[in-house]
Design a protein around this motif. Sequence first.
Motif, PDB file in Angstrom:
ATOM      1  N   ILE A   5      10.026  11.492  -9.373  1.00  0.00           N
ATOM      2  CA  ILE A   5       9.192  10.470  -9.995  1.00  0.00           C
ATOM      3  C   ILE A   5      10.102   9.394 -10.571  1.00  0.00           C
ATOM      4  CG2 ILE A   5       7.475   9.982 -11.786  1.00  0.00           C
ATOM      5  CD1 ILE A   5       6.413  11.759  -9.530  1.00  0.00           C
ATOM      6  N   VAL A   7      10.716   6.550 -13.026  1.00  0.00           N
ATOM      7  CA  VAL A   7      10.179   6.293 -14.356  1.00  0.00           C
ATOM      8  C   VAL A   7      10.843   5.043 -14.935  1.00  0.00           C
ATOM      9  CG1 VAL A   7       9.889   7.219 -16.683  1.00  0.00           C
ATOM     10  CG2 VAL A   7       9.809   8.757 -14.711  1.00  0.00           C
ATOM     11  N   SER A  51       2.698  15.504  -6.696  1.00  0.00           N
ATOM     12  CA  SER A  51       3.193  14.171  -7.033  1.00  0.00           C
ATOM     13  C   SER A  51       2.251  13.381  -7.940  1.00  0.00           C
ATOM     14  CB  SER A  51       3.507  13.367  -5.769  1.00  0.00           C
ATOM     15  OG  SER A  51       2.359  13.217  -4.969  1.00  0.00           O
ATOM     16  N   ARG A  52       0.960  13.493  -7.714  1.00  0.00           N
ATOM     17  CA  ARG A  52       0.016  12.752  -8.567  1.00  0.00           C
ATOM     18  C   ARG A  52       0.044  13.250 -10.007  1.00  0.00           C
ATOM     19  NH1 ARG A  52      -5.507  11.380  -5.239  1.00  0.00           N
ATOM     20  NH2 ARG A  52      -4.483  10.171  -3.619  1.00  0.00           N
ATOM     21  N   ALA A  55       3.396  12.258 -11.708  1.00  0.00           N
ATOM     22  CA  ALA A  55       3.398  10.844 -12.093  1.00  0.00           C
ATOM     23  C   ALA A  55       2.481  10.610 -13.292  1.00  0.00           C
ATOM     24  CB  ALA A  55       2.976   9.972 -10.912  1.00  0.00           C
ATOM     25  N   GLY A  59       3.710   9.175 -16.779  1.00  0.00           N
ATOM     26  CA  GLY A  59       3.141   7.887 -17.156  1.00  0.00           C
ATOM     27  C   GLY A  59       2.462   7.874 -18.513  1.00  0.00           C
ATOM     28  N   TYR A  66       6.105   2.627 -16.547  1.00  0.00           N
ATOM     29  CA  TYR A  66       5.443   3.036 -15.305  1.00  0.00           C
ATOM     30  C   TYR A  66       6.083   4.316 -14.799  1.00  0.00           C
ATOM     31  CZ  TYR A  66       9.519   1.099 -12.904  1.00  0.00           C
ATOM     32  OH  TYR A  66      10.798   0.837 -12.487  1.00  0.00           O
ATOM     33  N   ALA A  67       5.346   5.043 -13.997  1.00  0.00           N
ATOM     34  CA  ALA A  67       5.844   6.259 -13.353  1.00  0.00           C
ATOM     35  C   ALA A  67       5.153   6.367 -12.006  1.00  0.00           C
ATOM     36  CB  ALA A  67       5.557   7.483 -14.211  1.00  0.00           C
ATOM     37  N   GLU A  68       5.949   6.519 -10.957  1.00  0.00           N
ATOM     38  CA  GLU A  68       5.372   6.607  -9.617  1.00  0.00           C
ATOM     39  C   GLU A  68       6.219   7.524  -8.743  1.00  0.00           C
ATOM     40  OE1 GLU A  68       7.181   2.543  -7.745  1.00  0.00           O
ATOM     41  OE2 GLU A  68       5.442   2.365  -9.042  1.00  0.00           O
ATOM     42  N   PRO A  69       5.581   8.191  -7.787  1.00  0.00           N
ATOM     43  CA  PRO A  69       6.342   9.063  -6.893  1.00  0.00           C
ATOM     44  C   PRO A  69       7.355   8.264  -6.078  1.00  0.00           C
ATOM     45  CG  PRO A  69       3.980   9.508  -6.726  1.00  0.00           C
ATOM     46  CD  PRO A  69       4.147   8.252  -7.529  1.00  0.00           C
ATOM     47  N   ASP A  70       8.506   8.858  -5.881  1.00  0.00           N
ATOM     48  CA  ASP A  70       9.526   8.286  -5.004  1.00  0.00           C
ATOM     49  C   ASP A  70       9.201   8.776  -3.592  1.00  0.00           C
ATOM     50  OD1 ASP A  70      11.752   7.524  -3.581  1.00  0.00           O
ATOM     51  OD2 ASP A  70      13.209   8.336  -4.992  1.00  0.00           O
TER      52      ASP A  70
END
Length: 75
Positions: A5, A7, A51-52, A55, A59, A66-70
């Motif tokens: 993730i 970040v 992953s969801r 994140a 988040g 922000y936080a999102e899957p790589d």
Amino acid sequence: MGIRIVVGLAGGTEPGQVVERLLEAGADDVLPPRVELPGVLVALFPDAVGSREAAARAGRLEGVAYAEPDVLRSG
């Protein structure tokens, strides 16, 4: 390999503060910021988290912009 993730830190946030929060939220490890991206950490969550959810956990933390899957490097 786990779930990676990306970040982003909120302005004025020290990376160490967020590292502790990520570990408390279930991350196995947190990679430090790189010179090229000083305001970005990479949190490694177990595959079982998904992953969801990983994140979402990241988040919600104080100091996270922000936080999102790589998606390019997660297993």
